[in-house]
Design a protein around this motif. Structure first.
Motif: not given
Length: 127
Positions: A2-24
């Protein structure tokens, strides 16, 4: 899916943040971990629906390439912050883009209440 209720940022700084979150997430799961970030998994789980399988796989691969260096850097910063606060440094400012919940990782002294007065002495590693 299903589609998320709020759009999820998937570019730019969001990619860096998510990559680091995956490391964590990966480091937190290790029995001999250097640090634990209990909220990283929640951030990753919330972001996952905004990515296709192939793109998510590429993000995981990229995060894996930065795993060791990022993990050691997190520990070094945590140790420096702990040293500075232990020596009486009243304020720490860490700049970065991400989903870092460092404060929840660190057993810092309770914040002082009342008026903050500048100190003449310098903090470790500072001027």
């Amino acid at each position: 899916m299903s589609e998320p209720a709020v759009p999820i940022p998937t570019a730019g700084v969001a990619m860096t943040a998510l990559g680091v979150a995956l490391v964590r997430v990966r480091e937190t799961a290790r029995p001999d971990r250097l640090y634990a970030d209990p909220l990283a998994e929640a951030f990753v789980a919330a972001a996952r629906p905004g990515f296709g399988d192939d793109r998510w796989s590429r993000l995981e691969t990229l995060a894996g390439q930065f795993y060791e260096g990022r993990t050691l850097a997190v520990r070094a910063v945590d140790d420096s912050v702990q040293e500075a606060t232990g020596a009486g440094c009243p304020q720490i400012v860490l700049l970065g883009a991400g989903l870092d919940m460092g404060r929840s990782r660190r057993a810092l002294r309770a914040a002082r209440r009342g008026r903050c007065r500048p100190r003449r002495r310098s903090c470790p590693g500072g001027p």
